[in-house]
Design a protein around this motif. Structure first.
Motif, mmCIF file in Angstrom:
data_model
loop_
_atom_site.group_PDB
_atom_site.id
_atom_site.type_symbol
_atom_site.label_atom_id
_atom_site.label_comp_id
_atom_site.label_asym_id
_atom_site.label_seq_id
_atom_site.Cartn_x
_atom_site.Cartn_y
_atom_site.Cartn_z
ATOM 1 N N GLU A 158 23.137 44.302 76.191
ATOM 2 C CA GLU A 158 23.441 45.705 76.493
ATOM 3 C C GLU A 158 22.159 46.520 76.658
ATOM 4 O OE1 GLU A 158 25.930 47.131 73.363
ATOM 5 O OE2 GLU A 158 27.605 45.813 73.905
ATOM 6 N N LEU A 159 21.218 46.328 75.747
ATOM 7 C CA LEU A 159 19.960 47.068 75.822
ATOM 8 C C LEU A 159 19.160 46.691 77.070
ATOM 9 C CD1 LEU A 159 18.831 46.964 72.084
ATOM 10 C CD2 LEU A 159 19.700 48.932 73.339
ATOM 11 N N LYS A 160 19.194 45.424 77.448
ATOM 12 C CA LYS A 160 18.494 44.999 78.659
ATOM 13 C C LYS A 160 19.133 45.596 79.896
ATOM 14 C CE LYS A 160 15.988 40.788 77.912
ATOM 15 N NZ LYS A 160 15.823 39.400 78.332
ATOM 16 N N ALA A 161 20.473 45.656 79.909
ATOM 17 C CA ALA A 161 21.181 46.222 81.058
ATOM 18 C C ALA A 161 20.839 47.704 81.227
ATOM 19 C CB ALA A 161 22.684 46.040 80.893
ATOM 20 N N GLY A 207 14.416 50.106 72.409
ATOM 21 C CA GLY A 207 15.475 49.655 71.511
ATOM 22 C C GLY A 207 15.365 48.169 71.213
ATOM 23 N N LEU A 208 14.930 47.395 72.210
ATOM 24 C CA LEU A 208 14.749 45.959 72.006
ATOM 25 C C LEU A 208 13.646 45.676 70.997
ATOM 26 C CD1 LEU A 208 15.043 44.551 75.624
ATOM 27 C CD2 LEU A 208 16.533 44.037 73.713
ATOM 28 N N THR A 209 12.612 46.511 71.008
ATOM 29 C CA THR A 209 11.501 46.283 70.080
ATOM 30 C C THR A 209 11.898 46.581 68.641
ATOM 31 O OG1 THR A 209 10.621 48.510 70.381
ATOM 32 C CG2 THR A 209 9.758 46.788 71.830
ATOM 33 N N LEU A 210 12.944 47.357 68.450
ATOM 34 C CA LEU A 210 13.378 47.701 67.094
ATOM 35 C C LEU A 210 14.240 46.611 66.460
ATOM 36 C CD1 LEU A 210 14.240 51.473 67.655
ATOM 37 C CD2 LEU A 210 12.163 50.490 66.667
ATOM 38 N N PRO A 239 15.138 42.788 65.067
ATOM 39 C CA PRO A 239 14.303 41.828 64.328
ATOM 40 C C PRO A 239 13.578 40.870 65.267
ATOM 41 C CG PRO A 239 16.538 41.871 63.465
ATOM 42 C CD PRO A 239 16.524 42.726 64.669
ATOM 43 N N ARG A 240 12.427 40.395 64.856
ATOM 44 C CA ARG A 240 11.624 39.502 65.699
ATOM 45 C C ARG A 240 12.372 38.228 66.059
ATOM 46 N NH1 ARG A 240 5.620 38.196 63.918
ATOM 47 N NH2 ARG A 240 5.605 37.081 65.873
ATOM 48 N N ASP A 241 13.171 37.732 65.127
ATOM 49 C CA ASP A 241 13.880 36.479 65.359
ATOM 50 C C ASP A 241 15.113 36.650 66.241
ATOM 51 O OD1 ASP A 241 12.045 35.140 63.865
ATOM 52 O OD2 ASP A 241 13.228 35.199 62.028
ATOM 53 N N ALA A 242 15.385 37.868 66.704
ATOM 54 C CA ALA A 242 16.546 38.091 67.557
ATOM 55 C C ALA A 242 16.290 37.622 68.984
ATOM 56 C CB ALA A 242 16.919 39.570 67.557
#
Length: 89
Positions: free
Chosen positions: A26-29, A35-38, A40-43
């Motif tokens: 959703e954030l990429k779209a 928002g993606l940077t917020l 977790p790193r492992d996501a």
């Protein structure tokens, strides 16, 4: 062979990736890269990909063969990788 703790850690990371996959899409779209940077790193699914499946090593990873350079060299010397031969001078 990869250490058991590395294998278990990868399983935990896979669960995190699965948990945040829909939200990441959703954030990429939307194009919301802040928002993606917020998250977790492992996501990020790329954190799971670059790891040798034989030894578990992350560094010196050869994507084409999906293994570390050390494992690649050993397997190529033994003739276990089709189409790859060890070069000698």
């Amino acid at each position: 062979m990869a250490k058991t703790c590395w294998i278990e850690r990868n399983k935990r990371k896979q669960k995190t990736v699965d948990k945040y996959a829909k939200l990441r899409a959703e954030l990429k779209a939307k194009g919301d890269y802040m928002g993606l940077t917020l998250l977790p790193r492992d996501a990020s699914p790329t954190r799971l990909v670059n790891r040798c499946r034989v030894s578990g090593r992350r560094r010196a990873f050869i994507r084409r063969f999906e293994m570390s350079r050390l494992t690649f060299r050993e397997m190529a010397s033994q003739g276990l990788i089709p189409g790859v031969t060890k070069s000698s001078w």
